[in-house]
Design a protein around this motif. Structure first.
Motif, PDB file in Angstrom:
ATOM      1  N   MET A 175      94.490  12.523 100.635  1.00  0.00           N
ATOM      2  CA  MET A 175      93.737  12.956  99.459  1.00  0.00           C
ATOM      3  C   MET A 175      92.256  12.612  99.642  1.00  0.00           C
ATOM      4  O   MET A 175      91.905  11.458  99.841  1.00  0.00           O
ATOM      5  CB  MET A 175      94.277  12.265  98.199  1.00  0.00           C
ATOM      6  CG  MET A 175      93.502  12.602  96.936  1.00  0.00           C
ATOM      7  SD  MET A 175      94.285  11.924  95.435  1.00  0.00           S
ATOM      8  CE  MET A 175      94.148  10.159  95.746  1.00  0.00           C
ATOM      9  N   LYS A 176      91.431  13.631  99.580  1.00  0.00           N
ATOM     10  CA  LYS A 176      89.987  13.409  99.701  1.00  0.00           C
ATOM     11  C   LYS A 176      89.411  13.082  98.317  1.00  0.00           C
ATOM     12  O   LYS A 176      89.629  13.804  97.347  1.00  0.00           O
ATOM     13  CB  LYS A 176      89.286  14.635 100.281  1.00  0.00           C
ATOM     14  CG  LYS A 176      89.539  14.823 101.780  1.00  0.00           C
ATOM     15  CD  LYS A 176      88.723  15.967 102.332  1.00  0.00           C
ATOM     16  CE  LYS A 176      88.845  16.044 103.847  1.00  0.00           C
ATOM     17  NZ  LYS A 176      90.236  16.242 104.283  1.00  0.00           N
ATOM     18  N   ILE A 177      88.669  11.972  98.253  1.00  0.00           N
ATOM     19  CA  ILE A 177      88.076  11.502  97.000  1.00  0.00           C
ATOM     20  C   ILE A 177      86.569  11.453  97.163  1.00  0.00           C
ATOM     21  O   ILE A 177      86.053  10.854  98.118  1.00  0.00           O
ATOM     22  CB  ILE A 177      88.595  10.094  96.640  1.00  0.00           C
ATOM     23  CG1 ILE A 177      90.121  10.048  96.653  1.00  0.00           C
ATOM     24  CG2 ILE A 177      88.051   9.664  95.276  1.00  0.00           C
ATOM     25  CD1 ILE A 177      90.685   8.637  96.534  1.00  0.00           C
ATOM     26  N   LEU A 178      85.856  12.076  96.232  1.00  0.00           N
ATOM     27  CA  LEU A 178      84.404  11.952  96.167  1.00  0.00           C
ATOM     28  C   LEU A 178      84.085  11.096  94.949  1.00  0.00           C
ATOM     29  O   LEU A 178      84.486  11.427  93.826  1.00  0.00           O
ATOM     30  CB  LEU A 178      83.735  13.320  96.040  1.00  0.00           C
ATOM     31  CG  LEU A 178      82.198  13.287  96.005  1.00  0.00           C
ATOM     32  CD1 LEU A 178      81.638  12.844  97.351  1.00  0.00           C
ATOM     33  CD2 LEU A 178      81.630  14.648  95.630  1.00  0.00           C
ATOM     34  N   ALA A 179      83.386   9.988  95.174  1.00  0.00           N
ATOM     35  CA  ALA A 179      83.121   9.029  94.097  1.00  0.00           C
ATOM     36  C   ALA A 179      81.631   8.776  93.943  1.00  0.00           C
ATOM     37  O   ALA A 179      80.889   8.743  94.935  1.00  0.00           O
ATOM     38  CB  ALA A 179      83.850   7.721  94.370  1.00  0.00           C
ATOM     39  N   LEU A 180      81.200   8.592  92.697  1.00  0.00           N
ATOM     40  CA  LEU A 180      79.790   8.366  92.370  1.00  0.00           C
ATOM     41  C   LEU A 180      79.659   7.167  91.447  1.00  0.00           C
ATOM     42  O   LEU A 180      80.520   6.930  90.594  1.00  0.00           O
ATOM     43  CB  LEU A 180      79.181   9.581  91.663  1.00  0.00           C
ATOM     44  CG  LEU A 180      78.978  10.907  92.379  1.00  0.00           C
ATOM     45  CD1 LEU A 180      80.310  11.591  92.661  1.00  0.00           C
ATOM     46  CD2 LEU A 180      78.103  11.829  91.524  1.00  0.00           C
ATOM     47  N   VAL A 216      77.248   6.847  96.488  1.00  0.00           N
ATOM     48  CA  VAL A 216      78.160   7.989  96.625  1.00  0.00           C
ATOM     49  C   VAL A 216      79.050   7.716  97.828  1.00  0.00           C
ATOM     50  O   VAL A 216      78.560   7.286  98.883  1.00  0.00           O
ATOM     51  CB  VAL A 216      77.386   9.311  96.835  1.00  0.00           C
ATOM     52  CG1 VAL A 216      78.358  10.470  97.045  1.00  0.00           C
ATOM     53  CG2 VAL A 216      76.468   9.590  95.661  1.00  0.00           C
ATOM     54  N   ALA A 217      80.354   7.940  97.674  1.00  0.00           N
ATOM     55  CA  ALA A 217      81.284   7.688  98.776  1.00  0.00           C
ATOM     56  C   ALA A 217      82.263   8.837  98.919  1.00  0.00           C
ATOM     57  O   ALA A 217      82.655   9.470  97.933  1.00  0.00           O
ATOM     58  CB  ALA A 217      82.041   6.385  98.553  1.00  0.00           C
ATOM     59  N   LEU A 218      82.656   9.090 100.148  1.00  0.00           N
ATOM     60  CA  LEU A 218      83.698  10.067 100.459  1.00  0.00           C
ATOM     61  C   LEU A 218      84.832   9.322 101.158  1.00  0.00           C
ATOM     62  O   LEU A 218      84.596   8.622 102.150  1.00  0.00           O
ATOM     63  CB  LEU A 218      83.138  11.161 101.370  1.00  0.00           C
ATOM     64  CG  LEU A 218      84.106  12.263 101.790  1.00  0.00           C
ATOM     65  CD1 LEU A 218      84.564  13.073 100.581  1.00  0.00           C
ATOM     66  CD2 LEU A 218      83.447  13.175 102.836  1.00  0.00           C
ATOM     67  N   CYS A 219      86.035   9.436 100.597  1.00  0.00           N
ATOM     68  CA  CYS A 219      87.182   8.711 101.141  1.00  0.00           C
ATOM     69  C   CYS A 219      88.346   9.658 101.411  1.00  0.00           C
ATOM     70  O   CYS A 219      88.491  10.694 100.753  1.00  0.00           O
ATOM     71  CB  CYS A 219      87.655   7.638 100.151  1.00  0.00           C
ATOM     72  SG  CYS A 219      86.436   6.369  99.795  1.00  0.00           S
ATOM     73  N   GLU A 220      89.170   9.271 102.377  1.00  0.00           N
ATOM     74  CA  GLU A 220      90.466   9.893 102.609  1.00  0.00           C
ATOM     75  C   GLU A 220      91.488   8.820 102.246  1.00  0.00           C
ATOM     76  O   GLU A 220      91.747   7.906 103.023  1.00  0.00           O
ATOM     77  CB  GLU A 220      90.620  10.315 104.068  1.00  0.00           C
ATOM     78  CG  GLU A 220      91.920  11.036 104.376  1.00  0.00           C
ATOM     79  CD  GLU A 220      91.930  12.490 103.918  1.00  0.00           C
ATOM     80  OE1 GLU A 220      92.919  12.887 103.284  1.00  0.00           O
ATOM     81  OE2 GLU A 220      90.950  13.209 104.199  1.00  0.00           O
ATOM     82  N   ASP A 221      92.009   8.917 101.025  1.00  0.00           N
ATOM     83  CA  ASP A 221      92.849   7.856 100.469  1.00  0.00           C
ATOM     84  C   ASP A 221      92.070   6.542 100.494  1.00  0.00           C
ATOM     85  O   ASP A 221      90.976   6.479  99.956  1.00  0.00           O
ATOM     86  CB  ASP A 221      94.181   7.760 101.211  1.00  0.00           C
ATOM     87  CG  ASP A 221      95.019   9.023 101.017  1.00  0.00           C
ATOM     88  OD1 ASP A 221      95.049   9.542  99.883  1.00  0.00           O
ATOM     89  OD2 ASP A 221      95.608   9.512 101.993  1.00  0.00           O
ATOM     90  N   GLU A 222      92.602   5.486 101.149  1.00  0.00           N
ATOM     91  CA  GLU A 222      91.896   4.203 101.148  1.00  0.00           C
ATOM     92  C   GLU A 222      90.861   4.101 102.269  1.00  0.00           C
ATOM     93  O   GLU A 222      90.118   3.116 102.352  1.00  0.00           O
ATOM     94  CB  GLU A 222      92.889   3.040 101.283  1.00  0.00           C
ATOM     95  CG  GLU A 222      93.506   2.862 102.663  1.00  0.00           C
ATOM     96  CD  GLU A 222      94.740   3.720 102.870  1.00  0.00           C
ATOM     97  OE1 GLU A 222      95.538   3.371 103.777  1.00  0.00           O
ATOM     98  OE2 GLU A 222      94.922   4.727 102.166  1.00  0.00           O
ATOM     99  N   HIS A 223      90.775   5.123 103.108  1.00  0.00           N
ATOM    100  CA  HIS A 223      89.863   5.076 104.248  1.00  0.00           C
ATOM    101  C   HIS A 223      88.481   5.625 103.872  1.00  0.00           C
ATOM    102  O   HIS A 223      88.357   6.737 103.356  1.00  0.00           O
ATOM    103  CB  HIS A 223      90.430   5.880 105.413  1.00  0.00           C
ATOM    104  CG  HIS A 223      91.789   5.434 105.850  1.00  0.00           C
ATOM    105  ND1 HIS A 223      92.022   4.187 106.398  1.00  0.00           N
ATOM    106  CD2 HIS A 223      92.995   6.059 105.803  1.00  0.00           C
ATOM    107  CE1 HIS A 223      93.303   4.060 106.674  1.00  0.00           C
ATOM    108  NE2 HIS A 223      93.919   5.180 106.323  1.00  0.00           N
ATOM    109  N   LEU A 224      87.464   4.848 104.153  1.00  0.00           N
ATOM    110  CA  LEU A 224      86.090   5.260 103.878  1.00  0.00           C
ATOM    111  C   LEU A 224      85.597   6.173 104.981  1.00  0.00           C
ATOM    112  O   LEU A 224      85.569   5.803 106.159  1.00  0.00           O
ATOM    113  CB  LEU A 224      85.182   4.030 103.788  1.00  0.00           C
ATOM    114  CG  LEU A 224      83.689   4.309 103.576  1.00  0.00           C
ATOM    115  CD1 LEU A 224      83.451   4.978 102.222  1.00  0.00           C
ATOM    116  CD2 LEU A 224      82.883   3.005 103.685  1.00  0.00           C
ATOM    117  N   LEU A 225      85.199   7.394 104.616  1.00  0.00           N
ATOM    118  CA  LEU A 225      84.617   8.331 105.565  1.00  0.00           C
ATOM    119  C   LEU A 225      83.105   8.173 105.637  1.00  0.00           C
ATOM    120  O   LEU A 225      82.503   8.246 106.703  1.00  0.00           O
ATOM    121  CB  LEU A 225      84.982   9.767 105.183  1.00  0.00           C
ATOM    122  CG  LEU A 225      86.475  10.100 105.141  1.00  0.00           C
ATOM    123  CD1 LEU A 225      86.684  11.554 104.732  1.00  0.00           C
ATOM    124  CD2 LEU A 225      87.140   9.809 106.480  1.00  0.00           C
ATOM    125  N   GLY A 226      82.489   7.956 104.476  1.00  0.00           N
ATOM    126  CA  GLY A 226      81.042   7.776 104.444  1.00  0.00           C
ATOM    127  C   GLY A 226      80.593   7.291 103.088  1.00  0.00           C
ATOM    128  O   GLY A 226      81.211   7.615 102.070  1.00  0.00           O
TER     129      GLY A 226
END
Length: 234
Positions: free
Chosen positions: A1-6, A15-25
């Motif tokens: 699940m891709k999550i975009l958080a602000l 601002v963060a982009l995650c794939e479940d619990e994994h931080l992408l950026g």
């Protein structure tokens, strides 16, 4: 699940982009309350680097408050704009719970504090154990002296985090365990991970029902109430 958080609820914008619990950026700026100019470009930069668009995001998360009234509104409005006309679920995350998540790997009491001015803080209390958070106190707007009284019921040291750290620490009589400044600031990664928990427990909303969390009246509303002689309790 891709999550975009602000998170734009204080001076720090994240601002963060995650794939479940994994931080992408994750992008973080601590250059003052310029979120109306910087937040959306940060989102666009991060999505572009991963060749993604808002339609590729499975869950949008935003720190919905408490915090700066303007910052809270900017964050919520940005997510509403990104999800407008879509059916992508949203999570309105407590800023205080996200702050506490910064320290969830440290077992013990965590007390997030955000400067609410007038010797008051937005605060809550959590217990961290094995990477999980247990809420012990609801999000509140209270005087620092009242917070000190509440903490006196716990016979153990606490960890403080949040932008109210420097104004709270000198007033508290409770024992505080020092932490690095890095973990005192908002982190959109923490917002994403709280949103992931909310997703698992069915606490999500839509772009229409996403609402800011203020906890108290704005300064303009308080001043108007004072002119009218209305007791706001603050």
């Amino acid at each position: 699940m891709k999550i975009l958080a602000l998170d734009s609820t204080a001076k720090v914008a994240s601002v963060a982009l995650c794939e479940d619990e994994h931080l992408l950026g994750e992008l973080t700026l601590n250059n003052g309350n310029t979120h109306s100019q910087t937040l959306l470009p940060m989102v666009e930069f991060l999505l572009d680097k991963f060749e993604l668009s808002p339609s590729n995001i499975d869950l949008f998360a935003v720190a919905a408050g408490p915090g700066s009234f303007t910052g809270v509104r900017i964050g919520a409005a940005t997510v509403k704009g990104l999800t407008f006309g879509k059916e992508t679920p949203c999570a309105g995350v407590s800023t205080l719970e996200a702050l506490a998540y910064n320290l969830c790997d440290h077992n013990g009491l965590i007390c997030p504090v955000m400067n609410a001015r007038r010797q008051q803080v937005y605060t809550a209390l959590f217990r961290a154990k094995d990477g999980m958070l247990e809420r012990l106190m609801p999000d509140s707007a209270i005087a620092i002296t009242e917070l000190d009284q509440k903490l006196s019921k716990f016979d153990e040291p606490i960890r403080l985090c949040g932008d109210g750290y420097d104004v709270t620490l000198p007033i508290l009589t409770h024992t505080v365990i020092p932490i690095s400044e890095r973990y005192r600031h908002q982190s959109a990664y923490s917002v994403a991970q709280v949103a992931r928990r909310m997703h698992a427990s069915g606490e999500l909303c839509t772009d229409i029902t996403l609402s800011p969390i203020y906890l108290r009246l704005s300064q303009a509303e308080r001043e108007r109430a004072e002119r009218l002689g209305v007791d706001t309790g603050i």
